[in-house]
Design a protein around this motif. Sequence first.
Motif, PDB file in Angstrom:
ATOM      1  N   GLU A  35       0.842  -1.205   0.000  1.00 19.69           N
ATOM      2  CA  GLU A  35       0.000   0.000   0.000  1.00 19.69           C
ATOM      3  C   GLU A  35       0.872   1.248   0.000  1.00 19.69           C
ATOM      4  O   GLU A  35       1.907   1.290   0.652  1.00 19.69           O
ATOM      5  CB  GLU A  35      -0.916   0.032   1.239  1.00 19.69           C
ATOM      6  N   THR A  36       0.403   2.262  -0.702  1.00 18.44           N
ATOM      7  CA  THR A  36       1.124   3.536  -0.723  1.00 18.44           C
ATOM      8  C   THR A  36       0.662   4.378   0.459  1.00 18.44           C
ATOM      9  O   THR A  36      -0.276   4.010   1.153  1.00 18.44           O
ATOM     10  CB  THR A  36       0.823   4.297  -2.024  1.00 18.44           C
ATOM     11  N   GLY A  37       1.324   5.518   0.688  1.00 21.75           N
ATOM     12  CA  GLY A  37       0.968   6.395   1.806  1.00 21.75           C
ATOM     13  C   GLY A  37      -0.489   6.810   1.788  1.00 21.75           C
ATOM     14  O   GLY A  37      -1.140   6.858   2.816  1.00 21.75           O
ATOM     15  N   GLY A  38      -1.010   7.116   0.608  1.00 22.19           N
ATOM     16  CA  GLY A  38      -2.410   7.571   0.476  1.00 22.19           C
ATOM     17  C   GLY A  38      -3.387   6.544   0.995  1.00 22.19           C
ATOM     18  O   GLY A  38      -4.330   6.859   1.706  1.00 22.19           O
ATOM     19  N   HIS A  39      -3.139   5.283   0.663  1.00 19.43           N
ATOM     20  CA  HIS A  39      -4.039   4.230   1.120  1.00 19.43           C
ATOM     21  C   HIS A  39      -3.986   4.064   2.625  1.00 19.43           C
ATOM     22  O   HIS A  39      -4.987   3.785   3.264  1.00 19.43           O
ATOM     23  CB  HIS A  39      -3.695   2.909   0.431  1.00 19.43           C
ATOM     24  N   LYS A  40      -2.768   4.213   3.175  1.00 14.08           N
ATOM     25  CA  LYS A  40      -2.641   4.060   4.631  1.00 14.08           C
ATOM     26  C   LYS A  40      -3.461   5.123   5.348  1.00 14.08           C
ATOM     27  O   LYS A  40      -3.998   4.891   6.425  1.00 14.08           O
ATOM     28  CB  LYS A  40      -1.167   4.135   5.032  1.00 14.08           C
ATOM     29  N   ARG A  41      -3.534   6.334   4.726  1.00  9.91           N
ATOM     30  CA  ARG A  41      -4.333   7.392   5.331  1.00  9.91           C
ATOM     31  C   ARG A  41      -5.813   6.976   5.376  1.00  9.91           C
ATOM     32  O   ARG A  41      -6.507   7.229   6.333  1.00  9.91           O
ATOM     33  CB  ARG A  41      -4.152   8.704   4.548  1.00  9.91           C
ATOM     34  N   TRP A  81      -6.930   3.918   5.673  1.00  9.07           N
ATOM     35  CA  TRP A  81      -7.104   2.913   6.728  1.00  9.07           C
ATOM     36  C   TRP A  81      -7.048   3.529   8.117  1.00  9.07           C
ATOM     37  O   TRP A  81      -7.912   3.274   8.960  1.00  9.07           O
ATOM     38  CB  TRP A  81      -6.007   1.838   6.636  1.00  9.07           C
ATOM     39  N   ILE A  82      -6.021   4.357   8.361  1.00 10.92           N
ATOM     40  CA  ILE A  82      -5.816   4.847   9.728  1.00 10.92           C
ATOM     41  C   ILE A  82      -6.728   6.025  10.046  1.00 10.92           C
ATOM     42  O   ILE A  82      -7.466   6.003  11.037  1.00 10.92           O
ATOM     43  CB  ILE A  82      -4.329   5.224   9.939  1.00 10.92           C
ATOM     44  N   VAL A  83      -6.720   7.052   9.192  1.00  9.46           N
ATOM     45  CA  VAL A  83      -7.528   8.243   9.483  1.00  9.46           C
ATOM     46  C   VAL A  83      -9.003   7.992   9.187  1.00  9.46           C
ATOM     47  O   VAL A  83      -9.879   8.340   9.965  1.00  9.46           O
ATOM     48  CB  VAL A  83      -7.017   9.463   8.673  1.00  9.46           C
ATOM     49  N   GLY A  84      -9.252   7.321   8.065  1.00 12.26           N
ATOM     50  CA  GLY A  84     -10.642   7.093   7.661  1.00 12.26           C
ATOM     51  C   GLY A  84     -11.320   6.035   8.507  1.00 12.26           C
ATOM     52  O   GLY A  84     -12.191   6.322   9.326  1.00 12.26           O
ATOM     53  N   LEU A  85     -10.878   4.782   8.331  1.00 14.34           N
ATOM     54  CA  LEU A  85     -11.549   3.671   9.022  1.00 14.34           C
ATOM     55  C   LEU A  85     -11.177   3.588  10.504  1.00 14.34           C
ATOM     56  O   LEU A  85     -11.950   3.110  11.318  1.00 14.34           O
ATOM     57  CB  LEU A  85     -11.209   2.351   8.330  1.00 14.34           C
ATOM     58  N   GLY A  86      -9.958   4.074  10.851  1.00 15.59           N
ATOM     59  CA  GLY A  86      -9.510   3.946  12.240  1.00 15.59           C
ATOM     60  C   GLY A  86     -10.004   5.060  13.139  1.00 15.59           C
ATOM     61  O   GLY A  86     -10.239   4.848  14.326  1.00 15.59           O
ATOM     62  N   LEU A  87     -10.149   6.282  12.597  1.00 11.85           N
ATOM     63  CA  LEU A  87     -10.540   7.421  13.442  1.00 11.85           C
ATOM     64  C   LEU A  87     -11.899   8.008  13.050  1.00 11.85           C
ATOM     65  O   LEU A  87     -12.804   8.101  13.886  1.00 11.85           O
ATOM     66  CB  LEU A  87      -9.467   8.529  13.353  1.00 11.85           C
ATOM     67  N   ALA A  88     -12.026   8.373  11.772  1.00 17.83           N
ATOM     68  CA  ALA A  88     -13.250   9.071  11.347  1.00 17.83           C
ATOM     69  C   ALA A  88     -14.489   8.192  11.496  1.00 17.83           C
ATOM     70  O   ALA A  88     -15.511   8.641  12.028  1.00 17.83           O
ATOM     71  CB  ALA A  88     -13.104   9.549   9.912  1.00 17.83           C
ATOM     72  N   MET A  89     -14.392   6.932  11.067  1.00 13.94           N
ATOM     73  CA  MET A  89     -15.576   6.073  11.127  1.00 13.94           C
ATOM     74  C   MET A  89     -16.049   5.813  12.563  1.00 13.94           C
ATOM     75  O   MET A  89     -17.225   5.997  12.860  1.00 13.94           O
ATOM     76  CB  MET A  89     -15.341   4.763  10.389  1.00 13.94           C
ATOM     77  N   PRO A  90     -15.132   5.414  13.499  1.00 11.25           N
ATOM     78  CA  PRO A  90     -15.602   5.205  14.882  1.00 11.25           C
ATOM     79  C   PRO A  90     -16.199   6.475  15.489  1.00 11.25           C
ATOM     80  O   PRO A  90     -17.219   6.407  16.186  1.00 11.25           O
ATOM     81  CB  PRO A  90     -14.331   4.793  15.638  1.00 11.25           C
ATOM     82  N   ILE A  91     -15.583   7.643  15.203  1.00  9.29           N
ATOM     83  CA  ILE A  91     -16.119   8.886  15.763  1.00  9.29           C
ATOM     84  C   ILE A  91     -17.526   9.138  15.216  1.00  9.29           C
ATOM     85  O   ILE A  91     -18.446   9.462  15.969  1.00  9.29           O
ATOM     86  CB  ILE A  91     -15.174  10.078  15.464  1.00  9.29           C
ATOM     87  N   ALA A  92     -17.695   8.925  13.900  1.00  6.68           N
ATOM     88  CA  ALA A  92     -19.011   9.144  13.291  1.00  6.68           C
ATOM     89  C   ALA A  92     -20.041   8.175  13.881  1.00  6.68           C
ATOM     90  O   ALA A  92     -21.153   8.578  14.258  1.00  6.68           O
ATOM     91  CB  ALA A  92     -18.912   8.963  11.777  1.00  6.68           C
ATOM     92  N   VAL A  93     -19.669   6.892  14.007  1.00  6.91           N
ATOM     93  CA  VAL A  93     -20.599   5.885  14.537  1.00  6.91           C
ATOM     94  C   VAL A  93     -20.977   6.225  15.985  1.00  6.91           C
ATOM     95  O   VAL A  93     -22.153   6.187  16.365  1.00  6.91           O
ATOM     96  CB  VAL A  93     -19.970   4.469  14.461  1.00  6.91           C
TER      97      VAL A  93
END
Length: 202
Positions: free
Chosen positions: A49-55, A57-69
């Motif tokens: 995975e490139t840097g963009g994809h890691k963002r 996973w970590i920022v999107g699915l790891g932080l933003a999604m739990p906060i939204a849920v």
Amino acid sequence: MSTIDPAGPSASRVAYLWWWMLGGSILLAALVLLLLLVALFRRGVADRETGGHKRVWIVGLGLAMPIAVLMVLLGFALWIGERNLPTGPPAQTIEVTAYNYGWEFCYEDGTCSQNVLRLPTQRPVDLDIRSTDVIHSLWIPRLAGKMDAIPGQVNRLRIEANAPGIYEAVCAEYCGIGHAGHRFVVEAYDDPVPDSMMELAR
Ligand SMILES: [Cu+2]
């Protein structure tokens, strides 16, 4: 004594929230399990995975999604909690006193009963809950959520029974050696309450 077998509007709202939370947790658990399987069977994918994809996973699915849920759940819970507050005049107010180890219920007609709470059906009733000794918690699982009984304070809980019947209740806050036996029953009657039943409840 099951909260997912509600017998009144307040408990029904709590059960509704519970089913939505269960559904949401199943979806999220399935997603995590799926990602785990992908990681197990497609080793090395993450390394490519490139840097963009890691963002993602970590920022999107790891932080933003739990906060939204969690925000959605918090909003949902606050909305349910607001609707369970006593609003509008009750059909009657019952004075409840918790003590080691029993419950006293005093009605507007001046009568009192011990360990048996008599209610009319399909009418909102407010319980004004007090304690004479330690902190207890009044819980009628099929009718409403818990409400603490705190010495020197009055806590109000609105309940309503949809249908006549017997509903079991417990103290939900450890209050001493007799806590396990600190229970009572709710008897809900269609109006008018039969005189013989009134005598029984006394
Ligand atoms: Cu107790």
